[in-house]
Design a protein around this motif. Structure first.
Motif, PDB file in Angstrom:
ATOM      1  N   UNK A 182      43.618  37.042  47.704  1.00  0.00           N
ATOM      2  CA  UNK A 182      42.831  37.262  48.917  1.00  0.00           C
ATOM      3  C   UNK A 182      43.553  38.133  49.934  1.00  0.00           C
ATOM      4  N   UNK A 183      44.756  38.536  49.617  1.00  0.00           N
ATOM      5  CA  UNK A 183      45.578  39.300  50.569  1.00  0.00           C
ATOM      6  C   UNK A 183      44.926  40.644  50.897  1.00  0.00           C
ATOM      7  N   UNK A 184      44.950  41.051  52.164  1.00  0.00           N
ATOM      8  CA  UNK A 184      44.364  42.354  52.544  1.00  0.00           C
ATOM      9  C   UNK A 184      45.004  43.545  51.842  1.00  0.00           C
ATOM     10  N   UNK A 185      46.242  43.400  51.395  1.00  0.00           N
ATOM     11  CA  UNK A 185      46.923  44.504  50.719  1.00  0.00           C
ATOM     12  C   UNK A 185      46.788  44.433  49.191  1.00  0.00           C
ATOM     13  N   UNK A 186      46.025  43.473  48.698  1.00  0.00           N
ATOM     14  CA  UNK A 186      45.829  43.364  47.256  1.00  0.00           C
ATOM     15  C   UNK A 186      45.159  44.628  46.720  1.00  0.00           C
ATOM     16  N   UNK A 187      45.735  45.163  45.640  1.00  0.00           N
ATOM     17  CA  UNK A 187      45.194  46.371  45.011  1.00  0.00           C
ATOM     18  C   UNK A 187      44.624  46.003  43.652  1.00  0.00           C
ATOM     19  N   UNK A 188      43.323  46.077  43.479  1.00  0.00           N
ATOM     20  CA  UNK A 188      42.714  45.664  42.213  1.00  0.00           C
ATOM     21  C   UNK A 188      42.881  46.723  41.133  1.00  0.00           C
ATOM     22  N   UNK A 189      42.789  46.312  39.863  1.00  0.00           N
ATOM     23  CA  UNK A 189      42.762  47.301  38.779  1.00  0.00           C
ATOM     24  C   UNK A 189      41.395  47.979  38.751  1.00  0.00           C
ATOM     25  N   UNK A 190      41.189  48.846  37.776  1.00  0.00           N
ATOM     26  CA  UNK A 190      39.889  49.493  37.638  1.00  0.00           C
ATOM     27  C   UNK A 190      38.794  48.478  37.332  1.00  0.00           C
ATOM     28  N   UNK A 191      37.578  48.774  37.752  1.00  0.00           N
ATOM     29  CA  UNK A 191      36.488  47.829  37.564  1.00  0.00           C
ATOM     30  C   UNK A 191      36.185  47.573  36.086  1.00  0.00           C
ATOM     31  N   UNK A 193      38.329  47.321  33.705  1.00  0.00           N
ATOM     32  CA  UNK A 193      39.290  46.301  33.285  1.00  0.00           C
ATOM     33  C   UNK A 193      38.884  44.926  33.809  1.00  0.00           C
ATOM     34  N   UNK A 194      38.448  44.882  35.057  1.00  0.00           N
ATOM     35  CA  UNK A 194      38.015  43.614  35.649  1.00  0.00           C
ATOM     36  C   UNK A 194      36.809  43.053  34.918  1.00  0.00           C
ATOM     37  N   UNK A 195      35.799  43.887  34.684  1.00  0.00           N
ATOM     38  CA  UNK A 195      34.599  43.428  33.982  1.00  0.00           C
ATOM     39  C   UNK A 195      34.923  42.925  32.578  1.00  0.00           C
ATOM     40  N   UNK A 196      35.740  43.677  31.850  1.00  0.00           N
ATOM     41  CA  UNK A 196      36.076  43.299  30.476  1.00  0.00           C
ATOM     42  C   UNK A 196      36.862  41.990  30.456  1.00  0.00           C
ATOM     43  N   UNK A 254      44.381  39.401  33.235  1.00  0.00           N
ATOM     44  CA  UNK A 254      44.200  40.829  32.944  1.00  0.00           C
ATOM     45  C   UNK A 254      43.158  41.418  33.883  1.00  0.00           C
ATOM     46  N   UNK A 255      42.113  40.640  34.165  1.00  0.00           N
ATOM     47  CA  UNK A 255      41.020  41.125  35.017  1.00  0.00           C
ATOM     48  C   UNK A 255      41.476  41.391  36.448  1.00  0.00           C
ATOM     49  N   UNK A 256      42.377  40.535  36.954  1.00  0.00           N
ATOM     50  CA  UNK A 256      42.790  40.675  38.364  1.00  0.00           C
ATOM     51  C   UNK A 256      44.156  41.333  38.513  1.00  0.00           C
ATOM     52  N   UNK A 257      44.962  41.277  37.467  1.00  0.00           N
ATOM     53  CA  UNK A 257      46.255  41.967  37.403  1.00  0.00           C
ATOM     54  C   UNK A 257      47.158  41.628  38.588  1.00  0.00           C
ATOM     55  N   UNK A 258      47.521  40.346  38.664  1.00  0.00           N
ATOM     56  CA  UNK A 258      48.465  39.924  39.693  1.00  0.00           C
ATOM     57  C   UNK A 258      49.455  38.933  39.097  1.00  0.00           C
ATOM     58  N   UNK A 259      50.711  39.016  39.526  1.00  0.00           N
ATOM     59  CA  UNK A 259      51.778  38.200  38.960  1.00  0.00           C
ATOM     60  C   UNK A 259      51.546  36.708  39.196  1.00  0.00           C
ATOM     61  N   UNK A 260      50.941  36.359  40.319  1.00  0.00           N
ATOM     62  CA  UNK A 260      50.736  34.944  40.647  1.00  0.00           C
ATOM     63  C   UNK A 260      49.943  34.229  39.556  1.00  0.00           C
ATOM     64  N   UNK A 261      48.934  34.879  39.009  1.00  0.00           N
ATOM     65  CA  UNK A 261      48.111  34.249  37.975  1.00  0.00           C
ATOM     66  C   UNK A 261      48.915  34.077  36.686  1.00  0.00           C
TER      67      UNK A 261
END
Length: 307
Positions: A182-191, A193-196, A254-261
């Motif tokens: 939820x962080x304002x600086x979070x940078x998502x991967x391509x859509x 990748x997220x959808x898949x 993989x969908x959200x691409x963040x180390x926390x998960x």
């Protein structure tokens, strides 16, 4: 017949013993013991036979069994253990899952509180962040519904301390994962990748639900004792439900691409591997192919092709 109850240290707990019939059940023994020791309600009690020569522990008297099944005789001694304050499995599961839902929702909807330095210039949530929250909400809502409408627990209660331990784990990781997603600086991967990733995560979630239904049927009133899990993915994997759970979260990561998960997955997978090894070992011992018992088939324990 009369049975004598002792603590593990050898102290007699009920003066004169307990008079009971061999045809009575373990529950009848527990009720008799509670009448003499009111603070020990049945779910706090565990009785075991004295260890046979060469054994470290005696056989546990299982609720639902008849005393005659254990060959108890007049004057025999049983060892009592206080299991401590107990709480229902459903209660523990509800609060750990409900808390994980609430914690993430608070961080999702109240970002100004958790990221005060961005309050004056808070950007709207990206689509990936919204989908991540939707998946998290779906997953834990599914778990709550399964707790009340699908799962059949082999034990009715667990120690009270597990409520605090389990809630700390789920609520803590919910805050950890949500903070970064939820962080304002979070940078998502391509859509794409997220959808898949989320599409495959949902497929594994459906498979996990199917596994839970199969496990519930093993403990249905019409079933005759415990059986070898079979059908669907259980034909190949002992703990197919754990496998689906892990692979769903891997796809989510993989969908959200963040180390926390990934850290959340690693912690959960490590614990599930321990549970899976224990269950696989018990099933192989229970179904050993001897004395008319079926032999447990060769299967992966939890995570093919790795484990």
């Amino acid at each position: 017949m009369k049975l004598y109850i002792q603590s593990s240290s050898g102290k007699e707990l009920v003066a004169g013993g307990i008079a009971i019939q061999s045809s009575d059940s373990v529950e009848d023994l527990q009720k008799q013991f509670q009448r003499r020791k009111s603070q020990y309600y049945p779910s706090r009690q565990r009785f075991t036979l004295q260890p046979a020569p060469g054994e470290k522990r005696g056989k546990v008297l299982t609720p639902g069994s008849r005393l005659a099944e254990y060959g108890l005789q007049e004057g025999q001694v049983l060892i009592f253990k206080d299991l401590g304050p107990q709480v229902g499995y459903g209660t523990v599961y509800f609060w750990e899952y409900f808390g994980a839902l609430v914690v993430y929702a608070l961080m999702f909807y109240c970002r100004g509180i958790f990221y005060p330095s961005f309050r004056s210039n808070m950007q709207p949530m990206t689509l990936t962040q919204q989908l991540a929250f939707a998946f998290w909400t779906f997953h834990f809502t599914k778990r709550i519904l399964e707790t009340f409408f699908v799962h059949k627990f082999s034990h009715g209660t667990m120690p009270m301390r597990n409520l605090f331990k389990n809630c700390s784990y789920y609520w803590g990781f919910a805050a950890f994962v949500a903070y970064f997603l939820c962080h304002p600086l979070y940078t998502p991967p391509g859509l794409k990748q997220t959808y898949a990733g989320l599409a495959f995560a949902m497929i594994w979630q459906v498979a996990n639900f199917r596994c839970h239904l199969l496990l519930a049927n093993l403990r249905s009133p019409s079933s005759k004792g415990y059986q070898i899990p079979k059908g669907f993915l259980f034909n190949y994997v002992t703990c197919a439900n754990y496998m689906c759970e892990v692979y769903a979260w891997v796809c989510f990561a993989i969908a959200v691409q963040t180390l926390a998960v990934f850290i959340f997955i690693t912690a959960g997978t490590a614990q599930m591997c321990i549970w899976a090894q224990g269950k696989h070992r018990r099933l192989r011992k229970m179904f050993d192919g001897q004395e008319g018992r079926p032999k447990y088939p060769r299967r992966w324990i939890m995570l093919p092709p790795f484990f």
